[in-house]
Design an enzyme around this catalytic site. Structure first.
Site, short mmCIF file in Angstrom:
data_model
loop_
_atom_site.label_atom_id
_atom_site.label_comp_id
_atom_site.label_asym_id
_atom_site.label_seq_id
_atom_site.Cartn_x
_atom_site.Cartn_y
_atom_site.Cartn_z
N THR A 261 0.88 -1.16 0.00
CA THR A 261 0.00 0.00 0.00
C THR A 261 0.92 1.20 0.00
OG1 THR A 261 -1.40 -1.21 1.56
CG2 THR A 261 -1.91 1.10 1.25
N ARG B 274 -12.86 -7.17 -4.48
CA ARG B 274 -12.43 -7.13 -3.08
C ARG B 274 -11.99 -5.73 -2.69
NH1 ARG B 274 -7.18 -5.92 -0.36
NH2 ARG B 274 -7.33 -6.89 1.69
N VAL B 275 -12.46 -5.26 -1.53
CA VAL B 275 -12.09 -3.95 -1.01
C VAL B 275 -11.34 -4.15 0.30
CG1 VAL B 275 -12.96 -1.70 -0.26
CG2 VAL B 275 -14.18 -2.97 -2.06
N ASP C 177 -8.76 -2.22 3.50
CA ASP C 177 -8.99 -1.15 4.48
C ASP C 177 -8.64 0.24 3.93
OD1 ASP C 177 -6.24 -2.05 4.50
OD2 ASP C 177 -5.92 -0.77 6.25
N THR D 26 -1.22 0.42 6.52
CA THR D 26 -0.86 -0.55 5.49
C THR D 26 -0.75 -1.91 6.17
OG1 THR D 26 0.84 -1.29 3.96
CG2 THR D 26 1.58 0.08 5.81
N GLY D 27 -1.43 -2.88 5.61
CA GLY D 27 -1.36 -4.19 6.23
C GLY D 27 -2.39 -5.11 5.62
N GLY E 29 -5.54 -6.04 5.03
CA GLY E 29 -6.69 -5.16 5.16
C GLY E 29 -7.84 -5.70 5.98
#
Lengths: 313, 313
Positions: A179, A207-208, A210, A230-231, A233
């Site tokens: 991200t 797909r969405v 975070d 960032t991670g 999500g």
């Protein structure tokens, strides 16, 4: 009292896996974007304008999983998520699962400025971009060969794991946390955050994560803090990471450092890895992560630009 | 210590605008669904199963803006948002801007049960539904004539407002807050929430409101509270309404009633109207709203089912 920080993703980033040349590329790119952000802030630009421009630069770079060079979904297509939030009045805009635009963060910015909706997804988001005058790219214009290799590898692992009936998630562990994001405090004390991503390799279409979700991956409120996460999500959504930091600071008088450490530790306990960058109203910075590394650059009170990748710098 | 509450949307709901027959329809439908939920909870069903079933029934009814009878977007198409969250481990699933399915809440439930992604949007969400065996309807199968009238009226108002250069939002004020939702506490103390909506009449295609956004319109955590909101979604996102109640209870030891009143008052100060239903881990209920009315039904400790529409009952 200007401040700035950016990230280019967190994950299994170890010295042994990154060539010296490539590491130098990352460091140089992050340093340059941070120097530009500093100059803009010194020139009096708003935090919102500066984080948008920093994310545009990160989207342009093929080094990062955002814009050009985004990872591919299970169809081999780039679908991107982005959000921007201005801490003045909690104005915000976001797009999810949008294809064929060069700069999702700028589409999010246009939505924020229009002031009617906060989040548009899929084809409707793409149509809004066209209505606003953004150029539609051909799908292949966002794709770099490295991402096609990663998709093939992810698909292969998926087959292997299904063949052996193992409980292995069908994603490339190296890039699930890719991200980009930026946070800034401007000369007037304004805070803003922006985040942009291509998401996870081999993700289900639509797909969405975070990143475009206000309160999960992106948050800004001039009264408290601005955050870009960032991670992995799905865990950051369940942890409501960005807003949780605001809430701890607002309701429990927590310091930024304590709030950020606490929420990351809870996300880690659920099984989620990643990191975040944040600046509070007093100008404190936090850049914690619970993964091996996080691409990051920032400057604090001394206005000296610093760049780091691993846990120890 | 079972508890249950449902809502069928909040907004400008006044006695003078609702015929006696139609009011009776609303009351009867909400009463029946709440009685069924009570029986299921008494039979030992989980909170998650009960809120899903209640929302399925609300989606089936043409009285409410969810599933069959949803409002139409600017293209004259039904695009729906839904989420479900199980307070056990914060498991959750959601779909946004999904078309041509009868029960978005059940697609969200299937995504939660699969456990890979939390949110799918647009065509990708529709494809997931097909992969999971849900039937694809023809678009017109979700549409009722009343919604076509509302879209025509909204479009006409939009033209008028543009002609006169007035700052009028192009939405029907009567239905901007139409949503359905349910919250429950089961025999084991499990909490769950589900929310489903057709969104706003004449909305931009792809627009996502607060309903499918974990922490904005839907939240459940067995340690604190379950919440389903209904209102002008953009404000509920900026207010992070559902998670803010959790945060106030967790970080400031606020009571459910105080937390819910506080967040709704802040949303109101930003210009947002609507309401929410919530049950906390102790079995306290809250059903506040800052609009003229909210369709709602519930039972508390005495297990007597109550139904209300206006502020005074």
């Amino acid at each position: 009292m200007i401040r700035f920080a950016l990230h280019g993703g967190a994950g299994v980033i170890e010295r042994s896996r990154l060539s010296a040349d490539r590491e130098a590329d990352y460091r140089h790119t992050m340093e340059e974007i941070t120097q530009q952000a500093k100059q803009r802030l010194l020139d009096g630009e708003s935090a919102a304008a500066v984080v948008e421009q920093a994310v545009i630069s990160l989207e342009e770079s093929p080094l990062f999983n955002a814009g050009y060079g985004s990872v591919l979904n299970a169809d081999g297509v780039v679908e991107m998520d982005a959000a921007i939030m201005d801490g003045e009045g909690r104005r915000c805009g976001a797009v999810a699962a949008i294809a064929r635009v060069a700069h999702p963060v700028s589409v999010a910015r246009a939505l924020m400025d229009e002031g009617v909706h906060v989040l548009l997804a899929g084809r409707g988001a793409q149509r809004f971009a066209v209505e606003q005058g953004f150029a539609l790219l051909r799908e292949e214009q966002l794709i770099i060969p490295e991402r096609q290799q990663q998709l093939l590898a992810a698909r292969a692992e998926n087959r292997v794991s299904l063949d052996h009936d193992q409980d292995v998630a069908p994603f490339d562990p190296d890039d699930i946390t890719g991200t980009v994001g930026a946070v800034a405090r401007d000369l007037n004390g304004g805070l803003a955050a922006a985040t942009s991503t291509g998401g996870m390799t081999n993700k289900h279409p639509g797909r969405v994560g975070d990143s475009p979700l206000i309160g999960a991956g992106t948050w800004a409120d001039n009264q408290s803090v601005c955050v870009s996460a960032t991670g992995h999500g799905e865990y950051f959504i369940r942890g409501q990471v960005a807003y949780d930091i605001h809430a701890q600071m607002t309701y429990a008088n927590a310091s930024l450092a304590a709030a950020a450490a606490s929420v990351l530790s809870r996300v880690g306990a659920m099984g989620g890895s990643g990191g975040l960058i944040a600046i509070d109203r007093e100008g404190q910075l936090a850049l914690p992560f619970n993964s091996a590394g996080m691409y990051r650059a920032w400057f604090g009170a001394d206005q000296v630009v610093r760049v780091a990748i691993y846990g120890d710098e």
